[in-house]
Design a protein around this motif. Structure first.
Motif, PDB file in Angstrom:
ATOM      1  N   HIS A 194       0.781  -1.246   0.064  1.00 29.48           N
ATOM      2  CA  HIS A 194      -0.015   0.024  -0.079  1.00 29.48           C
ATOM      3  C   HIS A 194       0.747   1.322   0.046  1.00 29.48           C
ATOM      4  N   GLN A 195       0.312   2.311  -0.674  1.00 30.07           N
ATOM      5  CA  GLN A 195       1.176   3.608  -0.436  1.00 30.07           C
ATOM      6  C   GLN A 195       0.548   4.635   0.198  1.00 30.07           C
ATOM      7  N   VAL A 196       1.360   5.442   0.894  1.00 34.35           N
ATOM      8  CA  VAL A 196       0.801   6.442   1.612  1.00 34.35           C
ATOM      9  C   VAL A 196       1.500   7.692   0.945  1.00 34.35           C
TER      10      VAL A 196
END
Length: 88
Positions: A5-7
């Motif tokens: 997942h990317q933040v």
């Protein structure tokens, strides 16, 4: 392979400069910096919560009469420390 997942974060110019300079000096990417920093903060929080829980459990035991405050033990430790300093 587990899903990643990317933040995304937004930094002002000064913050970005500081991050880039730190990463340059330490040979890491901003992603590695934030990931390692976040993991450290989470780990420290878990340890702090555990210590708080143990303190609350100790207070509860003292109130129920199952344990006594450690004031006497701390005093004995101080006395041993002073005795060790005097004999050295």
């Amino acid at each position: 392979m587990p899903k990643r997942h990317q933040v995304n974060i937004t930094l002002d110019e000064r913050e970005l400069h500081n991050v880039n300079e730190y990463c340059r000096v330490h040979g890491m990417t901003p992603q590695a910096l934030f990931k390692s920093g976040a993991q450290r903060l989470i780990h420290e929080d878990i340890l702090e919560r555990r210590a708080d829980l143990l303190t609350l459990q100790s207070w509860n035991e003292i109130q129920k009469g199952l344990a006594e405050p450690i004031d006497d033990l701390l005093e004995m430790i101080d006395e041993d420390g002073r005795a060790g300093e005097n004999s050295a």
